[in-house]
Design an enzyme around this catalytic site. Structure first.
Site, PDB file in Angstrom:
ATOM      1  N   PRO A   1       0.830  -1.206   0.000  1.00  0.00           N
ATOM      2  CA  PRO A   1       0.000   0.000   0.000  1.00  0.00           C
ATOM      3  C   PRO A   1       0.862   1.253   0.000  1.00  0.00           C
ATOM      4  O   PRO A   1       1.786   1.378   0.812  1.00  0.00           O
ATOM      5  CB  PRO A   1      -0.799  -0.120   1.310  1.00  0.00           C
ATOM      6  N   MET A   2       0.582   2.161  -0.934  1.00  0.00           N
ATOM      7  CA  MET A   2       1.342   3.412  -1.057  1.00  0.00           C
ATOM      8  C   MET A   2       0.385   4.541  -1.366  1.00  0.00           C
ATOM      9  O   MET A   2      -0.252   4.559  -2.427  1.00  0.00           O
ATOM     10  CB  MET A   2       2.390   3.293  -2.170  1.00  0.00           C
ATOM     11  N   THR A   3       0.267   5.495  -0.460  1.00  0.00           N
ATOM     12  CA  THR A   3      -0.636   6.636  -0.664  1.00  0.00           C
ATOM     13  C   THR A   3      -0.149   7.479  -1.831  1.00  0.00           C
ATOM     14  O   THR A   3       1.005   7.900  -1.868  1.00  0.00           O
ATOM     15  CB  THR A   3      -0.708   7.489   0.612  1.00  0.00           C
TER      16      THR A   3
ATOM     17  N   GLN B   1      -6.896  -1.322   1.916  1.00  0.00           N
ATOM     18  CA  GLN B   1      -6.318  -1.063   3.228  1.00  0.00           C
ATOM     19  C   GLN B   1      -7.186  -0.026   3.933  1.00  0.00           C
ATOM     20  O   GLN B   1      -7.315   1.121   3.483  1.00  0.00           O
ATOM     21  CB  GLN B   1      -4.889  -0.542   3.136  1.00  0.00           C
TER      22      GLN B   1
ATOM     23  N   HIS C   1      -5.030  -1.140   8.551  1.00  0.00           N
ATOM     24  CA  HIS C   1      -3.774  -0.422   8.777  1.00  0.00           C
ATOM     25  C   HIS C   1      -3.593  -0.235  10.281  1.00  0.00           C
ATOM     26  O   HIS C   1      -4.184   0.648  10.890  1.00  0.00           O
ATOM     27  CB  HIS C   1      -3.824   0.932   8.072  1.00  0.00           C
TER      28      HIS C   1
ATOM     29  N   TYR D   1      -0.551   5.374  13.325  1.00  0.00           N
ATOM     30  CA  TYR D   1      -1.916   5.838  13.067  1.00  0.00           C
ATOM     31  C   TYR D   1      -2.875   5.271  14.122  1.00  0.00           C
ATOM     32  O   TYR D   1      -2.452   4.705  15.126  1.00  0.00           O
ATOM     33  CB  TYR D   1      -2.325   5.470  11.644  1.00  0.00           C
TER      34      TYR D   1
ATOM     35  N   GLY E   1      13.820  -4.879  -3.262  1.00  0.00           N
ATOM     36  CA  GLY E   1      14.246  -4.637  -4.630  1.00  0.00           C
ATOM     37  C   GLY E   1      15.037  -3.370  -4.850  1.00  0.00           C
ATOM     38  O   GLY E   1      15.503  -3.121  -5.967  1.00  0.00           O
TER      39      GLY E   1
ATOM     40  N   GLY F   1       7.016  -2.206  -2.928  1.00  0.00           N
ATOM     41  CA  GLY F   1       6.483  -0.862  -2.977  1.00  0.00           C
ATOM     42  C   GLY F   1       7.034  -0.042  -4.123  1.00  0.00           C
ATOM     43  O   GLY F   1       6.635  -0.183  -5.277  1.00  0.00           O
ATOM     44  N   ARG F   2       7.997   0.842  -3.804  1.00  0.00           N
ATOM     45  CA  ARG F   2       8.522   1.784  -4.807  1.00  0.00           C
ATOM     46  C   ARG F   2       9.062   1.081  -6.052  1.00  0.00           C
ATOM     47  O   ARG F   2       8.999   1.641  -7.157  1.00  0.00           O
ATOM     48  CB  ARG F   2       9.620   2.640  -4.179  1.00  0.00           C
TER      49      ARG F   2
END
Length: 373
Positions: free
Chosen positions: A25-27, A102, A175, A180, A301, A340-341
């Protein structure tokens, strides 16, 4: 053959995955007014077509006042937003992957900049709730929420979980990490309560346990529930919920008993051992302690972590050697790997890794965040 274990099927209740690679998950804040549009659906489908087995969406706001701190992050309520999510589900399924939303409530936190450094601009905290009114370590700016407030947030999570099933998602992720709302109950620095929701570990985990039970009741016995948790917080990167496997057990076993099927253990660097005396990472300990499936995540990665590639376009995260990841997964430390990235930079990351085309993988730089390509 080193990567063979990552490309075996995975089954867990409602989840039936073709491989062990998840999109983390990436906002992205491209959902204008909180509504995921066609560009968001295409963005997720592109990663599905690139070979991801499971998409975990960016955080999406549960239906509770004060859940959100960013108007262009998606919400999980309202006819317009839910219609957008239904289209995302259709596109991802058409692309060959499974998908879970999420579910997110920020509680009482600052909104971070892209660099993950807290913004100095005055932020409106009216309408926000939290366990004890702490926005950061030692920084109390409000009173803690009432028992009724806590019950209302739990109900909102359960409502969102039921909505996920109704929309055709394949499971749900809660989440519970990074400082949070859920994590604010877990962490002693932000939970100073002395009632049933606070105190020792058993008290601090009670909110997450009751919320998990409510979600399980809302979705039934055959729908996968994932919980993301972390030691580190946006408020304190060196924070720790648990200083030993024994303390971690006190957090995780009640959650497993309450209905969590998969633990998504967030680390900044997945390869780092979590406790002295063992080379298991956080996901490895979650699996060992609970017997449940686990997901590892954290700079997979890439050769630089998120904090080093926040805002400076000259700082590029290069492609990292994956041998350690393959070794840890093959020996059974964790079940799934969240990327992710690297998936923002290279939508075909799973296919290229599967085929050994490592020289075709692209590095990551912050400029890639400007679009949903």
């Amino acid at each position: 053959m080193r990567n063979q274990s990552l490309f075996q099927p995975f089954e867990n209740r409602s989840l039936s995955l073709p491989n062990r690679i998840a999109m983390a998950p990436m906002t992205r804040t491209f959902s204008v007014g909180g509504v995921p549009g066609p560009d968001v659906a295409a963005y997720y489908r592109r990663r599905a077509e690139g070979g991801v087995g499971l998409i975990i969406t960016e955080g999406t706001w549960i239906p509770h006042p004060g859940a959100s701190n960013e108007e262009n992050a998606p919400r999980f309520y309202g006819e317009d937003a839910l219609a957008g999510w239904a289209e995302v589900v259709r596109e991802v399924h058409a692309g060959g992957a499974r998908i879970v939303p999420q579910l997110w409530h920020v509680g009482l936190t600052h909104r971070p900049k892209a660099s993950n450094v807290y913004d100095d601009v005055e932020e409106d905290f009216s309408g926000r709730v939290s366990p004890s009114g702490y926005v950061a370590v030692g920084d109390k700016i409000a009173e803690g929420m009432s028992n009724d407030d806590a019950e209302a947030v739990i109900e909102a999570y359960a409502t969102a979980a039921a909505t996920a099933r109704k929309l055709g998602f394949d499971g749900v992720e809660i989440h519970g990490a990074h400082g949070y709302m859920v994590d604010q109950f877990l962490w002693h620095e932000t939970n100073r309560r002395t009632d049933r929701w606070g105190g020792d570990i058993a008290g601090r985990v009670r909110f997450a346990v009751e919320m998990t039970r409510a979600c399980r009741a809302a979705v039934g016995p055959d729908f996968s529930i994932i919980l993301r948790f972390s030691q580190w917080k946006l408020q304190d990167y060196g924070a720790r919920l648990a200083h030993s496997p024994q303390e971690l057990e006190q957090f995780l076993l009640p959650l497993a008993d309450a209905g969590v099927d998969i633990f998504h253990a967030s680390q900044r660097r997945f390869w780092e051992p979590e406790f002295d005396g063992s080379d298991l990472n956080l996901a490895g300990w979650a699996k060992k302690i609970t017997g449940k499936a686990s997901i590892t995540v954290g700079s997979v990665g890439l050769d630089r972590e998120l904090l080093e590639t926040g805002v400076d376009p000259s700082v590029v995260a290069g492609v990292a050697n994956l041998d350690r990841l393959f070794e840890m997964h093959a020996r059974g430390d964790f079940d799934l790997v969240a990327v992710g990235r690297a998936l923002i930079a290279e939508p075909d990351w799973p296919v290229k890794v599967r085929d050994g085309r490592y020289d075709e993988l692209h590095p990551f730089d912050v400029g890639l965040l400007a679009t949903l390509a």
